[in-house]
Enzyme design. Structure first.
Site: not given
Lengths: 272, 313
Positions: B9, B57
């Protein structure tokens, strides 16, 4: 176009919808008829569009979030010259681009819709993109009323308000009926105006089957006010056909020959 | 570029910031995360192209689709579990069906999410994204590959799912190796057995191969950074050469890389296959070492499956 001309156009689109659904033996009659006047106004008078150049960058965008209202949109787009009449004649044939729920294979249709509750987010994304790219186009999205029971709409509403998307117009086809019965008796939206205002929208209400009212409403929208706009269009499901008006069963019932003849006769005799 | 231990990440965050410099169409959306998905650098360098969507989301995916159909290249970022299950419908319809050029980039793919536990772990995401027609699914194995996969996704025209892990993992590939979507990487040659791995299990597969090599076994390691479309040729070649395969992934054995491998070899060149992955279960909290051990995702688990396929070969 004058108001009178727009009314005549909407009437001829209504007849095209009835014929289309009768011939194909499929579709959503009630919801297509409730939205016709708004679509006619948007595509023939309000939006900056060019059927000869459907992807012109500066065009205003339209998203039919209530994808099952496709026949209303198809007949409007065809009347506006986006594609040949044969497509309407062969509605739902396997090879025809016109399917029950619209796709972006059809000129004039920006995105595929049909699963309810997704069009507003897409429309807000387009409006945001216009702001980011410093473009002046606007994005209009038409939702149903029962569709607003999907929570995703309210996510998009919060976001449009947060980003002050004053180039975004959310039109609600408030015909008060969903699949089986009234919205009120299913899960009520009321007080819808208060909801929209509390979400930060510039709210307008209009009789969505009255062309003069529609014209006055859309003409009064201030696209520099720093708020997204909502137009609550009070409409009649099945508008223009006496036996279908305000009857939930006509959400997607198909007229038989006698009903079809009566519908065309009533539309021919309509006082426009 | 990266070496030692580094989280994917973080490499994603570096890549995004570098992408921002060279491509002004790249925009980044996130659902109430910033540092957890490492988009902070991008958000500080390009605040006008960074959109904090809040905890929603589904709306993020739809908004990204709208931006994509208008010509932008949106990276919609959140945890793998939330992106792929909570927002599955807008990914399916608004992104997938529209073939919108959205890059769904996620962190916390797999079991190693620390204390957050089952709700934040994602064992199903590769399966769910493989099921979306025409979705490209990228699962890099280390920081170097995560960086390059991010660039490759931006250059690719079409929806892409990118899966990154949370914790620092060993860097096992060279930054100079080319990254091509759809291409497998043979990291070690061998002819007795082929380990086909993806994501963070690739470094583990390499360790297992090394250990088995010391016993005299010739172990091939094929890393699949693209789980969809899978490099079928590389896989079939390995099946022909080794006659048995072990798949390894930090994901459910249902629907992920192991299933994809089975789908190909069962019709093209059937050989014995054993799958290393999470069984049909939810996860739990714990340190990576504890969790990897409990869910049978360690070097010893791969070695056990290798012995098993060799017996059945």
């Amino acid at each position: 176009m004058t108001i009178k001309e727009l009314e005549l156009k909407a009437n001829s689109i209504r007849k095209a919808i009835v014929n289309m659904i009768y011939n194909a033996k499929g579709g959503h009659l009630g919801t297509s008829l409730s939205e016709v006047d708004i679509l006619t106004y948007l595509f023939f008078s309000c939006m900056n569009i060019d059927p000869e150049s459907p992807k012109k960058e500066e065009r205003d965008r339209f998203i039919l979030s209530k994808g099952h209202g496709s026949e209303g949109l198809y007949c409007t787009l065809q009347a506006r010259g986006y594609f040949p009449e044969e497509w309407i004649d062969h509605y739902m044939d396997h090879s025809n681009p016109l399917t029950i729920h619209p796709t972006n294979k059809v000129p004039g249709i920006e995105v595929c819709t049909g699963a309810l509750g997704h069009g507003l987010s897409i429309a807000a994304g387009i409006a945001l993109s216009a702001k980011l790219n410093e473009k002046n186009y606007k994005c209009f999205a038409l939702t149903g009323d029962g569709e607003l029971q999907e929570g995703s709409n309210w996510e998009a509403a919060m976001f449009a308000s947060q980003k002050k998307l004053d180039n975004f117009v959310w039109i609600i086809d408030y015909n008060k009926l969903q699949l089986f019965k009234s919205v009120e008796d299913t899960v009520s939206l009321e007080p819808i105006r208060g909801k929209l205002e509390s979400f930060g929208f510039d709210v307008h209400e209009v009789d969505g089957n009255d062309m003069t009212g529609i014209h006055n409403t859309f003409s009064s929208i201030d696209f520099t006010c720093g708020k997204p706009h909502a137009v609550i269009a009070h409409t009649t499901k099945g508008k223009g056909i006496s036996y279908a008006e305000n009857v939930a069963a006509w959400h997607h019932k198909i007229p038989n020959t006698q009903e079809w003849e009566q519908a065309i006769k009533e539309l021919n005799n309509a006082r426009v | 570029m990266y070496s030692g231990l580094k989280s994917m990440r973080e490499a994603f965050g570096d890549a995004l910031a570098d992408l921002g410099k060279i491509n002004d169409k790249v925009v980044v959306l996130t659902a109430d995360l910033t540092d957890a998905i490492k988009v902070t650098k991008f958000s500080e360098s390009y605040p006008d192209r960074f959109f904090q969507m809040g905890i929603k989301e589904s709306d993020m995916m739809g908004t990204a689709a709208g931006m994509a159909v208008d010509g932008l290249i949106p990276f919609a970022t959140t945890f793998a579990a939330f992106a792929t299950s909570l927002a599955n419908q807008p990914i399916r319809v608004s992104v997938g069906y529209n073939r919108a050029n959205v890059k769904i980039a996620t962190s916390h793919g797999g079991v190693c999410v620390g204390a957050d536990g089952a709700t934040h772990q994602s064992f199903e995401d590769i399966a769910l994204m493989r099921l979306i027609p025409k979705m490209t699914v990228l699962v890099p194995c280390d920081a170097n590959e995560a960086y390059k996969a991010t660039f490759a996704a931006a250059e690719f025209d079409g929806p892409v799912y990118l899966r990154f892990g949370r914790v620092a993992t060993p860097v096992v590939t060279s930054f100079d190796d080319p990254f091509t979507i759809g291409k497998a990487k043979v990291l070690r040659e061998g002819s007795d057995v082929a380990i086909v791995s993806t994501g963070s299990m690739t470094p583990t597969a390499l360790s297992a191969a090394q250990t088995l090599g010391k016993e005299g076994l010739s172990v091939k390691v094929i890393h699949m950074p693209t789980v969809k479309p899978l490099d079928e040729k590389a896989l079939i070649d390995a099946a022909k050469e080794c006659k048995c395969i072990v798949s390894a992934e930090e994901h459910s054995i249902i629907g992920g890389l192991g299933s994809a491998v089975a789908e190909v070899i069962s019709s093209e060149y059937p050989v014995v296959l054993e799958r290393v992955g999470v069984l049909d279960t939810f996860g739990e909290s714990g340190e990576p070492d504890e969790i990897l051990k409990k869910y049978h995702l360690c070097e010893t688990d791969i070695i056990e499956k290798v012995r098993s396929v060799l017996n059945k070969k």
